[in-house]
Scaffold this motif. Structure first.
Motif, PDB file in Angstrom:
ATOM      1  N   TYR A 133       1.243   9.539  -9.258  1.00  0.00           N
ATOM      2  CA  TYR A 133       1.970   9.968  -8.865  1.00  0.00           C
ATOM      3  C   TYR A 133       3.153   9.858  -7.972  1.00  0.00           C
ATOM      4  N   PRO A 134       4.572   9.676  -8.211  1.00  0.00           N
ATOM      5  CA  PRO A 134       6.298   9.084  -8.136  1.00  0.00           C
ATOM      6  C   PRO A 134       5.540   8.516  -6.833  1.00  0.00           C
ATOM      7  N   ILE A 135       6.586   7.670  -6.505  1.00  0.00           N
ATOM      8  CA  ILE A 135       6.695   7.142  -5.086  1.00  0.00           C
ATOM      9  C   ILE A 135       8.378   7.455  -5.541  1.00  0.00           C
ATOM     10  N   LYS A 136       8.370   7.833  -3.835  1.00  0.00           N
ATOM     11  CA  LYS A 136       9.865   8.065  -3.814  1.00  0.00           C
ATOM     12  C   LYS A 136      10.806   7.068  -2.683  1.00  0.00           C
ATOM     13  N   GLU A 137      10.016   6.545  -1.854  1.00  0.00           N
ATOM     14  CA  GLU A 137      10.229   6.484  -0.861  1.00  0.00           C
ATOM     15  C   GLU A 137       9.627   5.021  -0.921  1.00  0.00           C
ATOM     16  N   ALA A 138      10.874   3.297   0.080  1.00  0.00           N
ATOM     17  CA  ALA A 138      10.273   2.348  -0.854  1.00  0.00           C
ATOM     18  C   ALA A 138       9.065   1.771   0.294  1.00  0.00           C
ATOM     19  N   LEU A 139       7.847   1.384  -0.021  1.00  0.00           N
ATOM     20  CA  LEU A 139       6.931   0.889   0.142  1.00  0.00           C
ATOM     21  C   LEU A 139       7.304  -0.306   1.446  1.00  0.00           C
ATOM     22  N   LYS A 140       6.651   0.085   2.416  1.00  0.00           N
ATOM     23  CA  LYS A 140       7.068  -1.004   3.306  1.00  0.00           C
ATOM     24  C   LYS A 140       5.738  -2.523   3.401  1.00  0.00           C
ATOM     25  N   LYS A 141       5.797  -3.832   3.621  1.00  0.00           N
ATOM     26  CA  LYS A 141       4.962  -3.899   3.435  1.00  0.00           C
ATOM     27  C   LYS A 141       3.522  -4.688   4.940  1.00  0.00           C
ATOM     28  N   ASN A 142       3.021  -3.450   4.211  1.00  0.00           N
ATOM     29  CA  ASN A 142       1.308  -2.602   4.941  1.00  0.00           C
ATOM     30  C   ASN A 142       0.766  -3.500   4.149  1.00  0.00           C
ATOM     31  N   PHE A 143       0.454  -4.060   4.739  1.00  0.00           N
ATOM     32  CA  PHE A 143      -1.144  -4.336   3.255  1.00  0.00           C
ATOM     33  C   PHE A 143      -2.850  -4.431   4.486  1.00  0.00           C
ATOM     34  N   TYR A 144      -2.304  -2.632   5.366  1.00  0.00           N
ATOM     35  CA  TYR A 144      -3.904  -2.644   5.813  1.00  0.00           C
ATOM     36  C   TYR A 144      -4.186  -1.417   4.571  1.00  0.00           C
ATOM     37  N   THR A 145      -6.148  -1.243   4.682  1.00  0.00           N
ATOM     38  CA  THR A 145      -6.760  -0.052   3.407  1.00  0.00           C
ATOM     39  C   THR A 145      -6.376   1.801   4.167  1.00  0.00           C
ATOM     40  N   ASN A 146      -4.875   1.117   5.062  1.00  0.00           N
ATOM     41  CA  ASN A 146      -5.823   2.854   5.724  1.00  0.00           C
ATOM     42  C   ASN A 146      -4.362   3.762   5.267  1.00  0.00           C
ATOM     43  N   GLU A 147      -3.707   3.724   4.401  1.00  0.00           N
ATOM     44  CA  GLU A 147      -2.218   3.866   4.508  1.00  0.00           C
ATOM     45  C   GLU A 147      -2.129   4.954   4.152  1.00  0.00           C
ATOM     46  N   ASN A 148      -1.022   6.151   4.993  1.00  0.00           N
ATOM     47  CA  ASN A 148      -1.251   7.580   3.972  1.00  0.00           C
ATOM     48  C   ASN A 148      -0.471   8.011   2.782  1.00  0.00           C
ATOM     49  N   PRO A 149      -0.941   7.866   1.891  1.00  0.00           N
ATOM     50  CA  PRO A 149      -0.069   8.311   0.597  1.00  0.00           C
ATOM     51  C   PRO A 149       1.583   8.907   0.416  1.00  0.00           C
ATOM     52  N   GLU A 150       1.158  10.342   1.464  1.00  0.00           N
ATOM     53  CA  GLU A 150       1.856  11.718   1.575  1.00  0.00           C
ATOM     54  C   GLU A 150       3.065  11.215   1.642  1.00  0.00           C
ATOM     55  N   ILE A 151       3.672   9.538   2.821  1.00  0.00           N
ATOM     56  CA  ILE A 151       4.445   9.752   3.281  1.00  0.00           C
ATOM     57  C   ILE A 151       5.354   9.039   2.581  1.00  0.00           C
ATOM     58  N   TYR A 152       4.980   8.619   1.400  1.00  0.00           N
ATOM     59  CA  TYR A 152       5.965   7.801   0.316  1.00  0.00           C
ATOM     60  C   TYR A 152       6.626   7.928  -1.001  1.00  0.00           C
ATOM     61  N   CYS A 153       4.964   9.598  -1.004  1.00  0.00           N
ATOM     62  CA  CYS A 153       5.324  10.216  -2.631  1.00  0.00           C
ATOM     63  C   CYS A 153       5.224  11.870  -2.473  1.00  0.00           C
ATOM     64  N   ASP A 154       6.081  12.210  -3.648  1.00  0.00           N
ATOM     65  CA  ASP A 154       5.845  13.102  -4.418  1.00  0.00           C
ATOM     66  C   ASP A 154       4.407  14.235  -4.954  1.00  0.00           C
ATOM     67  N   MET A 155       3.734  14.487  -4.208  1.00  0.00           N
ATOM     68  CA  MET A 155       2.088  14.620  -3.949  1.00  0.00           C
ATOM     69  C   MET A 155       2.403  16.259  -3.982  1.00  0.00           C
ATOM     70  N   LEU A 156       3.062  17.068  -4.726  1.00  0.00           N
ATOM     71  CA  LEU A 156       3.450  18.196  -5.640  1.00  0.00           C
ATOM     72  C   LEU A 156       4.122  18.278  -7.312  1.00  0.00           C
ATOM     73  N   ASN A 157       4.511  16.950  -8.073  1.00  0.00           N
ATOM     74  CA  ASN A 157       5.138  16.699  -9.043  1.00  0.00           C
ATOM     75  C   ASN A 157       4.175  15.485  -9.839  1.00  0.00           C
ATOM     76  N   PRO A 158       2.434  15.090 -10.307  1.00  0.00           N
ATOM     77  CA  PRO A 158       2.494  14.679 -10.451  1.00  0.00           C
ATOM     78  C   PRO A 158       3.010  13.963 -11.864  1.00  0.00           C
ATOM     79  N   LEU A 159       2.970  12.142 -12.397  1.00  0.00           N
ATOM     80  CA  LEU A 159       3.706  12.018 -13.850  1.00  0.00           C
ATOM     81  C   LEU A 159       2.822  11.928 -14.697  1.00  0.00           C
ATOM     82  N   GLY A 160       1.264  11.933 -14.848  1.00  0.00           N
ATOM     83  CA  GLY A 160       0.453  12.463 -15.739  1.00  0.00           C
ATOM     84  C   GLY A 160      -0.937  12.058 -15.121  1.00  0.00           C
TER      85      GLY A 160
END
Length: 485
Positions: A133-160
Motif C-alpha cells: 500500500y502507498p504511504i500518503k503521510e510522512a512517517l513519524k520517528k516512532n519505533f514502537y511496534t504497535n503503530e496503526n498503518p491506517e494513519i499513514y496509508c491509502d488502504m483502499l488503493n493497493p499498489l500491487g
C-alpha cells in the motif's frame, strides 16, 4: 524462612560467598571458626525468601532496527502472531538516473523482498499473499511496534500484490545449491511484487521536472513517503530479513549503437533501498495474550517479538526487616530461572537466546537510550554450566540444565533497599538480542573476554515457560555482620 549462621573468618566468608554464588542449590549450609582477635568477629547469615511471578503483556517494544518480518503464524500454546512493516527508502543527495531512458520512458518497477536461505519460520510451502500500500503521510520517528498503518496509508488503493511460498519450487536445486548467502550475483530467495509502471515513470519525470525533490532525504520523503508491506492472505509462515535487502527496482532501456553502428537497446536498473538512515516501523500483532497472562501455579510465559515478558516481585521489605539492613551487609543474591522443554510439534517455538533482567520502571529508558547491561542494575543471562570457560558468556542459557543464570544481583537488591526500603522490588525479564565482541588479554593468550556491544528487544520468534513452582521461587540472601565484643 530459614536462617543458619556461624562465626567464621573473613577469608572463609569470601570462599563461602564464591561457592554459593556459583551454585543453584538452595540447600545451603555454612561452616566456620573463630578468628583472632576474638573482639572482631563476623557472622554470616543465609536467609531464604519467596518471590512472586506473573506474565506481563507487552503491547509493543522499542525496535529501532532494520530487522523485519512478514507473515503470520499460529502456535497452539502461544497463539497467533502477525508481522508487517512500514518503510521509507534511501535517496542519495541530488540523485539522477545513471542513464537517460530511451524516449524518456520507464518500462516497469517492482518491490523486492530478499531473505537468506531458510530464514523463515513455519511451513515453507504454505501459500501466502503479500500486498503493498502507498504511504500518503510522512512517517513519524516512532519505533514502537504497535503503530496503526491506517494513519499513514491509502488502504483502499493497493499498489500491487503477490502470492508466494517461502521455498520457491520454480527454482531448481542446482541453482539453489550455489548460493548460501545473500550474494546478488547468484540466486537469492525473494518475493517480487510488480507495481504500476506509472510509479517508476513518476520517479523519472520528477528528476527532470523537479530535481529539488531529490536534493535531500527529507525532500525525497516528501515526494515519496514510502510503502506499507503486509500479508492479506495465508497463515503458517513468517519471513525474516533486514531492510538492506528490501528495495525498489526501476527497469528502463537506453538507446545505444551496437558494434555495427545500428541502434539498439540496453536494459538498465535503478534501485532505492531501505537502510538505517531512513525510518522503518515494524509491527507485531499477537493474539492469545489474555490467556498467556492468566495466573498459573507452575509457570509464567515469555514470548517474542513483543507478546509477553515475566515479572518477579522480590520481597525486599521483608528482606530489609529480617536482615536489619543497617547492621548487615548483603554479600550475595544469586538469581536463576528454570524453564520447561519446548512443546513437541513440528514448528514449536524455541526458547529466547538471551534474557535481560532489570527493574520494571527502567525498561523504557534502557532501550530508548541504547544501554547495555552494567551488572549493577541490569543483567544479561548466561549459561552457568560454561561460565568458567572462555566461551561461557557466548551463550544466554543452558540447554542441558534448562537454566537462565544472571549471577549475583545483590547490587540491584542493595540499591533498591537503600532507596525504597518500604517497597518491594519488581523486576522484569525480557527476551533480547545481544551483539557482542571479544578481546584477549595478550597476544599469546588462548582465552578471551566476551563483552556486550548492543542489546535490543528480540525480534526473533520465540517462547518459553519459566517454572514457578514453590521450590523455584525460593531465593537465598547471603549477608554478613561485624560483631564487636
Amino acid at each position: 524462612m530459614i536462617k543458619d549462621f556461624r562465626y567464621i573468618p573473613v577469608a572463609a566468608c569470601c570462599m563461602i560467598a564464591a561457592i554459593m554464588l556459583g551454585s543453584c542449590n538452595d540447600d545451603l549450609t555454612t561452616v566456620g571458626t573463630t578468628i583472632q582477635p576474638p573482639a572482631d568477629l563476623i557472622t554470616v547469615y543465609t536467609d531464604t525468601f519467596s518471590m512472586k511471578a506473573s506474565s506481563v503483556r507487552l503491547d509493543s517494544v522499542f525496535a529501532k532496527t532494520t530487522t523485519c518480518m512478514l507473515g503470520e503464524i499460529h502456535d497452539p500454546v502461544y497463539g497467533a502472531m502477525k508481522a508487517d512493516f512500514l518503510c521509507q527508502f534511501y535517496c542519495q543527495e541530488d540523485f539522477k538516473f545513471s542513464f537517460e531512458p530511451y524516449q524518456g520512458k520507464i518500462d516497469s518497477i517492482a518491490l523486492f523482498l530478499m531473505y537468506p536461505a531458510s530464514s523463515w519460520y513455519g511451513d515453507s510451502l504454505t501459500p501466502m499473499q503479500v500486498t503493498v500500500y502507498p504511504i500518503k503521510e510522512a512517517l513519524k520517528k516512532n519505533f514502537y511496534t504497535n503503530e496503526n498503518p491506517e494513519i499513514y496509508c491509502d488502504m483502499l488503493n493497493p499498489l500491487g500484490s503477490k502470492v508466494y511460498t517461502a521455498h520457491d519450487n520454480s527454482i531448481s536445486d542446482s541453482i539453489r545449491a550455489i548460493t548460501n548467502t545473500l550474494d546478488l550475483n547468484y540466486y537469492t530467495p525473494n518475493v517480487r511484487i510488480d507495481l504500476p509502471a506509472s510509479l517508476g515513470q513518476k520517479f523519472y519525470d520528477e528528476t527532470v521536472n523537479n530535481p529539488s525533490s531529490f536534493a535531500s532525504q527529507s525532500a525525497f520523503n516528501a515526494f515519496f513517503p514510502g510503502l506499507y508491506v503486509t500479508t492479506t492472505y495465508g497463515s503458517g509462515n513468517l519471513l525474516s530479513t533486514v531492510g538492506e535487502y528490501l528495495f525498489l527496482r526501476i527497469y528502463y532501456n537506453t538507446g545505444l549503437k551496437d558494434v555495427l553502428g545500428q541502434d539498439s537497446l540496453a536494459l538498465r536498473v535503478q534501485d532505492f533501498s531501505v537502510t538505517k538512515e531512513v525510518v522503518q516501523i515494524n509491527r507485531f500483532k499477537n493474539s492469545n495474550i489474555d490467556e498467556l497472562t492468566e495466573q498459573h501455579p507452575d509457570y509464567v510465559y515469555l514470548k517474542s517479538p513483543a507478546g509477553v515478558c515475566a515479572k518477579f516481585v522480590l520481597p525486599t521489605t521483608e528482606i530489609s526487616k529480617q536482615l536489619n539492613i543497617h547492621d548487615r551487609y548483603i554479600n550475595g543474591f544469586s538469581f536463576n530461572l528454570r524453564f520447561l522443554p519446548s512443546e513437541e510439534w513440528s514448528f514449536a517455538l524455541y526458547q529466547p537466546e538471551y534474557l535481560l533482567l532489570l527493574p520494571e520502571d527502567s525498561v523504557k529508558t534502557f532501550f530508548e537510550s541504547g544501554l547495555i547491561e552494567d551488572n549493577k542494575t541490569s543483567f544479561i543471562s548466561y549459561d552457568s554450566s560454561t561460565a568458567t570457560t572462555a566461551s561461557g558468556t557466548y551463550y544466554g542459557h543452558s540447554t542441558s540444565t534448562r537454566t537462565y543464570a544472571f549471577g549475583n544481583i545483590s547490587s540491584l537488591l542493595k540499591e533498591h533497599i537503600d532507596k525504597s526500603p518500604d517497597k518491594d522490588l519488581s523486576i522484569i525479564v525480557i527476551p533480547v538480542n545481544r551483539k557482542y565482541s571479544s578481546s584477549s588479554s595478550s597476544y599469546y593468550s588462548t582465552s578471551s573476554t566476551v563483552y556486550t556491544t548492543e542489546i535490543s528487544h528480540s525480534l526473533t520468534l520465540s517462547g518459553a515457560r519459566i517454572r514457578t513452582e514453590e521450590e523455584y521461587m525460593k531465593v537465598v540472601v547471603l549477608s554478613s555482620k561485624f560483631e564487636n565484643n
